[in-house]
Motif scaffolding. Structure first.
Motif, PDB file in Angstrom:
ATOM      1  N   MET A   1     -15.169   5.596   8.406  1.00 22.42           N
ATOM      2  CA  MET A   1     -13.861   5.058   8.688  1.00 22.42           C
ATOM      3  C   MET A   1     -13.564   3.867   7.796  1.00 22.42           C
ATOM      4  SD  MET A   1     -11.386   5.723  10.616  1.00 22.42           S
ATOM      5  CE  MET A   1     -10.476   5.413  12.049  1.00 22.42           C
ATOM      6  N   SER A   2     -14.515   3.024   7.646  1.00 23.78           N
ATOM      7  CA  SER A   2     -14.338   1.845   6.829  1.00 23.78           C
ATOM      8  C   SER A   2     -14.159   2.213   5.363  1.00 23.78           C
ATOM      9  CB  SER A   2     -15.537   0.908   7.001  1.00 23.78           C
ATOM     10  OG  SER A   2     -15.389  -0.212   6.190  1.00 23.78           O
ATOM     11  N   GLN A   3     -14.877   3.249   4.951  1.00 26.02           N
ATOM     12  CA  GLN A   3     -14.772   3.680   3.555  1.00 26.02           C
ATOM     13  C   GLN A   3     -13.369   4.218   3.262  1.00 26.02           C
ATOM     14  OE1 GLN A   3     -17.172   3.107   1.324  1.00 26.02           O
ATOM     15  NE2 GLN A   3     -15.792   3.857  -0.274  1.00 26.02           N
ATOM     16  N   GLU A   4     -12.743   4.876   4.246  1.00 24.91           N
ATOM     17  CA  GLU A   4     -11.370   5.365   4.078  1.00 24.91           C
ATOM     18  C   GLU A   4     -10.410   4.195   3.859  1.00 24.91           C
ATOM     19  OE1 GLU A   4      -9.921   7.938   7.143  1.00 24.91           O
ATOM     20  OE2 GLU A   4     -11.752   9.135   7.121  1.00 24.91           O
ATOM     21  N   LYS A   5     -10.588   3.150   4.634  1.00 24.97           N
ATOM     22  CA  LYS A   5      -9.729   1.963   4.484  1.00 24.97           C
ATOM     23  C   LYS A   5      -9.909   1.346   3.103  1.00 24.97           C
ATOM     24  CE  LYS A   5      -9.479   0.550   9.303  1.00 24.97           C
ATOM     25  NZ  LYS A   5      -9.802  -0.528  10.252  1.00 24.97           N
ATOM     26  N   VAL A   6     -11.141   1.272   2.634  1.00 24.78           N
ATOM     27  CA  VAL A   6     -11.421   0.695   1.320  1.00 24.78           C
ATOM     28  C   VAL A   6     -10.780   1.540   0.237  1.00 24.78           C
ATOM     29  CG1 VAL A   6     -13.253   0.168  -0.346  1.00 24.78           C
ATOM     30  CG2 VAL A   6     -13.542  -0.456   2.059  1.00 24.78           C
ATOM     31  N   ASN A   7     -10.915   2.854   0.345  1.00 30.10           N
ATOM     32  CA  ASN A   7     -10.329   3.751  -0.655  1.00 30.10           C
ATOM     33  C   ASN A   7      -8.800   3.655  -0.642  1.00 30.10           C
ATOM     34  OD1 ASN A   7     -12.828   4.642  -1.519  1.00 30.10           O
ATOM     35  ND2 ASN A   7     -12.833   6.443  -0.182  1.00 30.10           N
ATOM     36  N   ARG A   8      -8.195   3.582   0.570  1.00 22.51           N
ATOM     37  CA  ARG A   8      -6.742   3.459   0.681  1.00 22.51           C
ATOM     38  C   ARG A   8      -6.269   2.134   0.057  1.00 22.51           C
ATOM     39  NH1 ARG A   8      -4.843   3.166   6.432  1.00 22.51           N
ATOM     40  NH2 ARG A   8      -6.837   4.219   6.648  1.00 22.51           N
ATOM     41  N   TYR A   9      -7.013   1.066   0.303  1.00 18.19           N
ATOM     42  CA  TYR A   9      -6.669  -0.233  -0.267  1.00 18.19           C
ATOM     43  C   TYR A   9      -6.735  -0.194  -1.790  1.00 18.19           C
ATOM     44  CZ  TYR A   9      -6.887  -5.155  -1.502  1.00 18.19           C
ATOM     45  OH  TYR A   9      -6.648  -6.377  -2.067  1.00 18.19           O
ATOM     46  N   LYS A  10      -7.780   0.426  -2.331  1.00 19.70           N
ATOM     47  CA  LYS A  10      -7.917   0.528  -3.784  1.00 19.70           C
ATOM     48  C   LYS A  10      -6.759   1.340  -4.375  1.00 19.70           C
ATOM     49  CE  LYS A  10     -12.933   0.060  -4.264  1.00 19.70           C
ATOM     50  NZ  LYS A  10     -14.185   0.722  -4.659  1.00 19.70           N
ATOM     51  N   GLU A  11      -6.376   2.404  -3.679  1.00 22.77           N
ATOM     52  CA  GLU A  11      -5.279   3.237  -4.163  1.00 22.77           C
ATOM     53  C   GLU A  11      -3.950   2.459  -4.133  1.00 22.77           C
ATOM     54  OE1 GLU A  11      -3.177   7.291  -2.688  1.00 22.77           O
ATOM     55  OE2 GLU A  11      -5.390   7.261  -2.667  1.00 22.77           O
ATOM     56  N   GLU A  12      -3.727   1.733  -3.056  1.00 25.19           N
ATOM     57  CA  GLU A  12      -2.507   0.918  -2.955  1.00 25.19           C
ATOM     58  C   GLU A  12      -2.495  -0.166  -4.024  1.00 25.19           C
ATOM     59  OE1 GLU A  12      -2.000  -0.636   0.966  1.00 25.19           O
ATOM     60  OE2 GLU A  12      -1.854   1.358   1.859  1.00 25.19           O
ATOM     61  N   LYS A  13      -3.652  -0.760  -4.257  1.00 25.47           N
ATOM     62  CA  LYS A  13      -3.739  -1.811  -5.262  1.00 25.47           C
ATOM     63  C   LYS A  13      -3.470  -1.245  -6.653  1.00 25.47           C
ATOM     64  CE  LYS A  13      -6.689  -5.568  -6.808  1.00 25.47           C
ATOM     65  NZ  LYS A  13      -7.988  -6.233  -6.688  1.00 25.47           N
ATOM     66  N   ALA A  14      -3.925  -0.044  -6.920  1.00 23.91           N
ATOM     67  CA  ALA A  14      -3.719   0.569  -8.233  1.00 23.91           C
ATOM     68  C   ALA A  14      -2.240   0.898  -8.442  1.00 23.91           C
ATOM     69  CB  ALA A  14      -4.572   1.834  -8.355  1.00 23.91           C
ATOM     70  N   ASN A  15      -1.557   1.269  -7.389  1.00 23.61           N
ATOM     71  CA  ASN A  15      -0.145   1.649  -7.498  1.00 23.61           C
ATOM     72  C   ASN A  15       0.814   0.528  -7.086  1.00 23.61           C
ATOM     73  OD1 ASN A  15      -0.900   4.248  -8.269  1.00 23.61           O
ATOM     74  ND2 ASN A  15      -1.068   4.911  -6.141  1.00 23.61           N
ATOM     75  N   ARG A  16       0.318  -0.660  -6.906  1.00 18.18           N
ATOM     76  CA  ARG A  16       1.129  -1.764  -6.404  1.00 18.18           C
ATOM     77  C   ARG A  16       2.315  -2.084  -7.310  1.00 18.18           C
ATOM     78  NH1 ARG A  16      -2.377  -6.434  -4.471  1.00 18.18           N
ATOM     79  NH2 ARG A  16      -2.699  -4.954  -2.798  1.00 18.18           N
ATOM     80  N   LYS A  17       2.123  -2.092  -8.616  1.00 18.71           N
ATOM     81  CA  LYS A  17       3.216  -2.400  -9.541  1.00 18.71           C
ATOM     82  C   LYS A  17       4.333  -1.368  -9.429  1.00 18.71           C
ATOM     83  CE  LYS A  17       0.789  -4.970 -13.115  1.00 18.71           C
ATOM     84  NZ  LYS A  17       0.411  -5.036 -14.528  1.00 18.71           N
ATOM     85  N   GLU A  18       3.945  -0.115  -9.367  1.00 15.67           N
ATOM     86  CA  GLU A  18       4.961   0.937  -9.255  1.00 15.67           C
ATOM     87  C   GLU A  18       5.693   0.854  -7.919  1.00 15.67           C
ATOM     88  OE1 GLU A  18       2.080   3.813  -9.742  1.00 15.67           O
ATOM     89  OE2 GLU A  18       1.950   3.551 -11.901  1.00 15.67           O
ATOM     90  N   LEU A  19       4.954   0.569  -6.851  1.00 17.58           N
ATOM     91  CA  LEU A  19       5.594   0.438  -5.540  1.00 17.58           C
ATOM     92  C   LEU A  19       6.561  -0.746  -5.506  1.00 17.58           C
ATOM     93  CD1 LEU A  19       2.566   1.188  -3.157  1.00 17.58           C
ATOM     94  CD2 LEU A  19       4.538   2.639  -3.609  1.00 17.58           C
ATOM     95  N   LEU A  20       6.144  -1.852  -6.098  1.00 19.61           N
ATOM     96  CA  LEU A  20       7.022  -3.030  -6.142  1.00 19.61           C
ATOM     97  C   LEU A  20       8.255  -2.761  -6.988  1.00 19.61           C
ATOM     98  CD1 LEU A  20       4.481  -5.990  -6.416  1.00 19.61           C
ATOM     99  CD2 LEU A  20       5.918  -5.387  -4.470  1.00 19.61           C
ATOM    100  N   ALA A  21       8.074  -2.034  -8.083  1.00 12.65           N
ATOM    101  CA  ALA A  21       9.220  -1.705  -8.937  1.00 12.65           C
ATOM    102  C   ALA A  21      10.195  -0.809  -8.186  1.00 12.65           C
ATOM    103  CB  ALA A  21       8.741  -1.025 -10.212  1.00 12.65           C
ATOM    104  N   LYS A  22       9.675   0.162  -7.431  1.00 12.13           N
ATOM    105  CA  LYS A  22      10.541   1.039  -6.645  1.00 12.13           C
ATOM    106  C   LYS A  22      11.298   0.247  -5.584  1.00 12.13           C
ATOM    107  CE  LYS A  22       8.123   5.464  -6.969  1.00 12.13           C
ATOM    108  NZ  LYS A  22       7.424   6.514  -6.203  1.00 12.13           N
TER     109      LYS A  22
END
Length: 83
Positions: free
Chosen positions: A1-22
């Motif tokens: 469960m914790s690993q899923e949260k870590v992976n989701r956080y890493k994915e959000e962090k990688a796409n953060r610029k695109e999400l902010l631009a949107k």
């Protein structure tokens, strides 16, 4: 469960610029649309007020003055008779 949260956080962090631009684009479009609607509303109200202020008065008033004429003529005959 914790690993899923870590992976989701890493994915959000990688796409953060695109999400902010949107999000910024979405906010900008919303502000532009709201501005256009507000401008259209103000122009419509202004035009309506101007149109009502410059509209010529087309109402006519009709009055039957025959009673007044007969009264005045009877007063004239009484005044002439008194003299």
């Amino acid at each position: 469960m914790s690993q899923e949260k870590v992976n989701r956080y890493k994915e959000e962090k990688a796409n953060r610029k695109e999400l902010l631009a949107k999000e910024k684009k979405k906010q900008a479009v919303t502000k532009v649309c709201a501005g256009v609607i507000a401008l259209a509303l103000v122009c419509w109200i202004g035009y309506s007020v101007y149109d009502m202020a410059t509209r010529p008065d087309t109402s006519t008033i009709e009055m039957d003055a025959s009673a007044l004429d007969s009264y005045l003529s009877s007063m004239g005959t009484e005044t002439e008779a008194a003299e």
